[in-house]
Structures are given as C-alpha cells and as structure tokens.
Scaffold this motif. Structure first.
Motif, PDB file in Angstrom:
ATOM      1  N   SER A 215       0.826  -1.202   0.000  1.00 32.27           N
ATOM      2  CA  SER A 215       0.000   0.000   0.000  1.00 32.27           C
ATOM      3  C   SER A 215       0.867   1.263   0.000  1.00 32.27           C
ATOM      4  N   GLY A 216       1.897   1.258   0.831  1.00 37.33           N
ATOM      5  CA  GLY A 216       2.801   2.407   0.889  1.00 37.33           C
ATOM      6  C   GLY A 216       3.548   2.615  -0.410  1.00 37.33           C
TER       7      GLY A 216
ATOM      8  N   THR B  92       4.414   5.586  -5.402  1.00 40.42           N
ATOM      9  CA  THR B  92       4.501   5.575  -6.862  1.00 40.42           C
ATOM     10  C   THR B  92       3.547   6.600  -7.466  1.00 40.42           C
ATOM     11  N   ILE B  93       2.354   6.681  -6.925  1.00 38.13           N
ATOM     12  CA  ILE B  93       1.380   7.673  -7.407  1.00 38.13           C
ATOM     13  C   ILE B  93       1.910   9.083  -7.167  1.00 38.13           C
TER      14      ILE B  93
ATOM     15  N   ALA C 140       8.930   5.359  -0.773  1.00 35.08           N
ATOM     16  CA  ALA C 140       9.013   4.128  -1.571  1.00 35.08           C
ATOM     17  C   ALA C 140      10.135   3.235  -1.052  1.00 35.08           C
ATOM     18  N   ASN C 141      11.260   3.830  -0.717  1.00 32.73           N
ATOM     19  CA  ASN C 141      12.380   3.068  -0.176  1.00 32.73           C
ATOM     20  C   ASN C 141      12.027   2.465   1.182  1.00 32.73           C
ATOM     21  N   GLU C 142      11.329   3.227   1.994  1.00 32.46           N
ATOM     22  CA  GLU C 142      10.881   2.736   3.300  1.00 32.46           C
ATOM     23  C   GLU C 142       9.924   1.548   3.138  1.00 32.46           C
TER      24      GLU C 142
ATOM     25  N   GLN D 119      10.351  -2.281   4.441  1.00 34.40           N
ATOM     26  CA  GLN D 119       9.301  -2.910   5.250  1.00 34.40           C
ATOM     27  C   GLN D 119       8.897  -4.244   4.631  1.00 34.40           C
ATOM     28  N   GLY D 120       8.801  -4.290   3.313  1.00 38.39           N
ATOM     29  CA  GLY D 120       8.477  -5.537   2.630  1.00 38.39           C
ATOM     30  C   GLY D 120       9.551  -6.591   2.839  1.00 38.39           C
ATOM     31  N   GLU D 121      10.820  -6.181   2.778  1.00 34.15           N
ATOM     32  CA  GLU D 121      11.920  -7.114   3.002  1.00 34.15           C
ATOM     33  C   GLU D 121      11.898  -7.660   4.433  1.00 34.15           C
TER      34      GLU D 121
END
Length: 87
Positions: free
Chosen positions: A19-20, A25-26, A58-60, A64-66
């Motif tokens: 979601s983040g 990206t938007i 986006a980097n954050e 978080q995904g990793e």
C-alpha cells in the motif's frame, strides 16, 4: 490478549508495504506544477507531494516488505523445526 502468528504479522507487513509503495509511486508520477508563475506568486499546492519524500517513502516501503518477508521465513523455519522435533 491474543498474539498473532508470524505468518499473520508478516502478511500484514507485506500488505502495508504494498500500500505504501503504491501511494509513493502515485506521488512520484504526479506532474509537478508549472514554473510559469512569477516567483512571488508561486505557492506550492498543499496536496502536491514532494518528489524526494515520495521516493524516500518508496524506499521505506521496500525495506518494510523485506523485513516482513524475513518474519514469514523465520516463522516458517520455526514451524519446520518444531515439526522435525515432534516427528
């Protein structure tokens, strides 16, 4: 108090990261305001996101995904160890 499983926590983290990343990206893709206005008159739209902040977000989200993926992997390994011990 109920404690969530590692899989549930990891999945929630992945969904939040997705979601983040989508929002970042938007924000990056939104066009910047034109520079045709005089410097004294140029006011930044409050709704206009800062490109640098969006890229950092986006980097954050990527990190978080990793981290969420590692939580899921650790939970899976732990369950595998428990199964090996009991079998």
């Amino acid at each position: 108090m109920q404690i969530q499983s590692a899989y549930s926590s990891g999945l929630q983290g992945l969904q939040s990261a997705q979601s983040g990343l989508t929002q970042a990206t938007i924000d990056v893709a939104k066009p910047t305001p034109t520079q045709s206005a005089a410097p004294a008159e140029s006011t930044r739209d409050v709704a206009q996101p800062d490109k640098t902040s969006a890229l950092l977000s986006a980097n954050e989200s990527l990190r978080q995904g990793e981290a969420s993926t590692k939580v899921i992997e650790a939970g899976s390994e732990t369950i595998g160890s428990i199964i090996d011990i009991k079998v």
